[in-house]
Write an enzyme that holds these catalytic residues in place. Structure first.
Site, PDB file in Angstrom:
ATOM      1  N   ASP A 163       0.777  -1.103  -0.095  1.00 38.89           N
ATOM      2  CA  ASP A 163       0.035   0.026  -0.033  1.00 38.89           C
ATOM      3  C   ASP A 163       0.973   1.231  -0.050  1.00 38.89           C
ATOM      4  O   ASP A 163       2.052   1.159   0.451  1.00 38.89           O
ATOM      5  CB  ASP A 163      -0.879  -0.004   1.273  1.00 38.89           C
ATOM      6  CG  ASP A 163      -1.928  -1.205   1.263  1.00 38.89           C
ATOM      7  OD1 ASP A 163      -2.457  -1.484   0.053  1.00 38.89           O
ATOM      8  OD2 ASP A 163      -2.277  -1.555   2.192  1.00 38.89           O
ATOM      9  N   ASP A 177      -7.168  -1.048  -4.656  1.00 43.54           N
ATOM     10  CA  ASP A 177      -8.518  -0.684  -3.896  1.00 43.54           C
ATOM     11  C   ASP A 177      -9.133   0.473  -4.496  1.00 43.54           C
ATOM     12  O   ASP A 177     -10.472   0.380  -4.519  1.00 43.54           O
ATOM     13  CB  ASP A 177      -7.970  -0.144  -2.516  1.00 43.54           C
ATOM     14  CG  ASP A 177      -7.242  -1.286  -1.681  1.00 43.54           C
ATOM     15  OD1 ASP A 177      -7.197  -2.293  -2.041  1.00 43.54           O
ATOM     16  OD2 ASP A 177      -6.187  -0.918  -0.918  1.00 43.54           O
TER      17      ASP A 177
END
Length: 209
Positions: A163, A177
């Site tokens: 991330d 995402d």
């Protein structure tokens, strides 16, 4: 003197065949816009290819962005983009969204595989382009994160997702995402548009009847 009318050269059979019944619409009405064939929807095979292309593009963008994040970012320092609201910071997530279930990574990996299979089945059955696009986005995002869980350290099936998109102090996500969220919103928009179009057709039919 009375002028004699010309005899018709048609036989009785020809006269019957060429007779236009009173309830038949005029020729210009039969060939009017309403009689034109409706545009055909794309075939399911074409829509499936469309979904796969969007999914492949999403995976490619996700993989490249994660590699860039691994190369240029670190877990200690945040690069502010919109002040404290949004920035870039490297993080590794072994759980689900918001780092929930960090100790259940193999189970989450299995869920990701099942979800991907269901999305592929949905892509094979969809009849609308907007649904095909939304499924492609969700599938690409799901497979992008699933690849991390399968192949990334610390081990097969229990890897950590990379991330780097820091949303304030709430959580850190990635482009996979974002694709999943955009796909969900697009799917909901498509469902609303198709429902509105169906209601409009029902209203028109009731008025005409």
């Amino acid at each position: 003197c009375r002028r004699k009318g010309r005899r018709s050269s048609r036989t009785p059979a020809e006269s019957i065949m060429t007779y236009e019944l009173p309830h038949d619409p005029p020729a210009d009405e039969r060939t009017g816009p309403s009689a034109q064939p409706r545009s055909r929807r794309p075939s399911r095979r074409l829509l499936f290819v469309y979904s796969c292309a969007i999914a492949a593009l999403t995976i490619a963008v996700d993989v490249i962005s994660k590699q860039l994040a691994l190369h240029f970012l670190d877990t200690e320092n945040r690069i502010p983009v919109l002040g404290d609201l949004f920035g870039l910071q490297l993080a590794f997530n072994t759980g689900a969204a918001f780092s929930i279930g960090a100790q259940l990574t193999p189970f989450i990996t299995l869920l990701g595989i099942v979800a991907s299979v269901l999305l592929i089945r949905a892509a094979l059955r969809t009849k609308y382009r907007i649904y095909a696009a939304s499924i492609g986005l969700i599938l690409g995002g799901a497979l992008g994160n699933l690849a991390d869980r399968i192949f990334a350290p610390p081990g097969f099936g229990s890897g950590a997702v990379t991330d780097f998109l820091a949303y304030g102090h709430l959580f850190i996500g990635n482009l996979a995402d974002v694709a999943i969220g955009a796909g969900v919103v697009l799917y909901a928009l498509g469902a609303w548009r198709l429902h509105a179009a169906s209601r409009a057709r029902d209203t028109d039919d009731s008025v005409e009847s």
